[in-house]
Design an enzyme around this catalytic site. Structure first.
Site, short mmCIF file in Angstrom:
data_model
loop_
_atom_site.label_atom_id
_atom_site.label_comp_id
_atom_site.label_asym_id
_atom_site.label_seq_id
_atom_site.Cartn_x
_atom_site.Cartn_y
_atom_site.Cartn_z
N TRP A 82 54.36 71.52 80.81
CA TRP A 82 53.81 71.41 82.16
C TRP A 82 52.37 70.96 82.03
O TRP A 82 51.52 71.72 81.54
CB TRP A 82 53.91 72.77 82.85
CG TRP A 82 53.22 72.99 84.16
CD1 TRP A 82 52.27 73.95 84.42
CD2 TRP A 82 53.44 72.32 85.41
NE1 TRP A 82 51.90 73.91 85.75
CE2 TRP A 82 52.59 72.91 86.38
CE3 TRP A 82 54.28 71.26 85.80
CZ2 TRP A 82 52.56 72.49 87.70
CZ3 TRP A 82 54.23 70.83 87.12
CH2 TRP A 82 53.39 71.44 88.06
N SER A 142 49.54 70.93 83.49
CA SER A 142 49.05 71.72 84.62
C SER A 142 47.68 71.27 85.12
O SER A 142 46.74 71.16 84.34
CB SER A 142 48.98 73.18 84.18
OG SER A 142 48.16 73.95 85.03
N GLY A 143 47.57 71.08 86.41
CA GLY A 143 46.28 70.77 87.01
C GLY A 143 45.33 71.96 86.96
O GLY A 143 44.12 71.81 86.76
N ASP A 175 40.48 74.64 90.71
CA ASP A 175 41.62 73.73 90.91
C ASP A 175 41.68 73.30 92.37
O ASP A 175 42.53 73.74 93.15
CB ASP A 175 42.90 74.48 90.48
CG ASP A 175 44.15 73.63 90.58
OD1 ASP A 175 44.05 72.39 90.60
OD2 ASP A 175 45.25 74.23 90.65
N ARG A 204 57.47 69.61 95.73
CA ARG A 204 57.03 71.02 95.77
C ARG A 204 56.58 71.37 97.17
O ARG A 204 55.69 70.72 97.71
CB ARG A 204 55.89 71.19 94.77
CG ARG A 204 55.03 72.43 94.95
CD ARG A 204 54.10 72.55 93.76
NE ARG A 204 53.03 73.51 93.96
CZ ARG A 204 52.14 73.81 93.00
NH1 ARG A 204 52.21 73.21 91.81
NH2 ARG A 204 51.18 74.68 93.23
C1 SPV Z 1 49.34 74.50 88.04
O1 SPV Z 1 49.55 75.08 86.96
O2 SPV Z 1 48.45 73.66 88.17
C2 SPV Z 1 50.17 74.79 89.20
C3 SPV Z 1 50.82 76.11 89.28
O3 SPV Z 1 50.26 73.96 90.06
S1 SPV Z 1 49.80 77.12 90.24
O4 SPV Z 1 48.48 77.15 89.64
O5 SPV Z 1 50.43 78.43 90.28
O6 SPV Z 1 49.75 76.56 91.59
MG MG Z 2 48.72 72.55 89.99
#
Ligand code: SPV
Ligand code: MG
Length: 294
Positions: free
Chosen positions: A44, A46-47, A58, A159
């Site tokens: 993943w 991930s952002g 984020d 999503r």
């Molecule tokens: C990420 O890991 O960037 C996600 C999951 O999008 S969350 O942080 O739970 O939204």
């Molecule tokens: Mg994310």
């Protein structure tokens, strides 16, 4: 490259075969290598993790270029399929078209696009200010992604943040149905509820054809045997455990070096430098020295 095509095809095949794909978050090529060695089925990108790596919240601050650079570097180091977290798709459907071209070229096997407004606010924050775009507008972004992909095995995962935004299950189901109709290969349902009931209820009520993806960060009691028992879920993403593991380990080691007045006590407890050489593939350098440095 050829390995990318293989991993895209294998991710789709894995999911079509009804097997649960176990996907680990990563914020660097090194964390992707470690996830692969631990036996995960995918990465993943991930952002949240990449934002945290740069010390940033984020909230759509990390540029597409910076995230793409990580995806490309991961694809160089890991043969696992990469599921790229592209947040809102960096704008409207026109921006999504460009993003899909770029991520497919960078070696991603899938993208996850969320129905929040740009700039997004991270999902798990207790009092996060969450705003979604119209269902029709987001369906247009999914149609743009599906129409743009060059490889049919490249997965477009829609999503919905309806539960995160507090809009309720009926709205989440309505949106998920619309996104499936727009061509999404999978639906990611996200929840920040501390217990699995909200997601379990959604999954039981889901009548669509496409499988579901979950990110059980907020409700860790939803383990893999519970996920399998529920059915319809084809992918579980462990969304931020690479960066949390890294922070846990670094805090511990840094604190102890200061407390111990040196590295003498911690040294036998952390991986030796030879383990880093192994991860860097120094053996290949040695072999090439023998072959070519004459
Ligand atoms: C990420 O890991 O960037 C996600 C999951 O999008 S969350 O942080 O739970 O939204
Ligand atoms: Mg994310």
């Amino acid at each position: 490259g050829a390995s990318t095509l293989t991993s895209r095809a294998s991710l789709r095949a894995h999911i079509c075969a009804g097997r649960l794909a176990h996907v680990m978050a990563a914020h660097s090529p090194l964390s992707a290598i470690l996830a692969e060695e631990a036996g995960f089925d995918g990465i993943w990108a991930s952002g949240f993790e990449l934002s945290a790596l740069y010390g940033l919240p984020d909230v759509s601050l990390v540029s597409m270029t910076r995230h793409l650079d990580m995806v490309r570097s991961m694809a160089e180091q890991s043969s696992l399929p990469i599921i790229a977290d592209i947040d809102t798709g960096f704008g409207n459907a026109i921006n999504v078209i460009y993003a899909i071209e770029q991520y497919e070229r960078a070696g991603a096997a899938a993208v996850v696009i969320e129905d929040k407004a740009f700039p997004k606010v991270t999902s798990l924050l207790a009092d996060g200010r969450q705003e979604l775009i119209r269902t029709e507008e987001f369906a247009g972004k999914i149609r743009a992604a599906v129409a743009t992909r060059a490889d049919a095995d490249f997965l477009v995962i829609a999503r919905t943040e309806a539960l995160i935004a507090g809009l309720g299950e009926a709205e989440a189901l309505k949106r998920a149905r619309a996104y499936e109709e727009a061509g999404a290969d999978m639906i990611l349902i996200h929840s920040k509820r501390k217990t699995p009931d909200e997601v379990e209820s959604f999954v039981r009520a889901w009548r669509g054809e496409v499988p579901i993806v979950i990110v059980p960060t907020a409700y860790p009691e939803m383990n893999e045997s519970r996920i399998r028992a529920l059915g319809k879920i084809a992918m579980v993403i462990y969304g931020n455990h690479a960066i949390r593991a890294a922070v846990t380990a670094m805090k511990d080691v840094f604190t102890r070096i200061r407390a111990d007045g040196g590295i003498h006590r911690i040294d036998p407890e952390i991986v030796p430098v030879e383990e880093i050489f192994r991860l860097q593939k120094m053996d290949a350098v040695k072999a090439n020295e023998d072959r070519f440095l004459w």
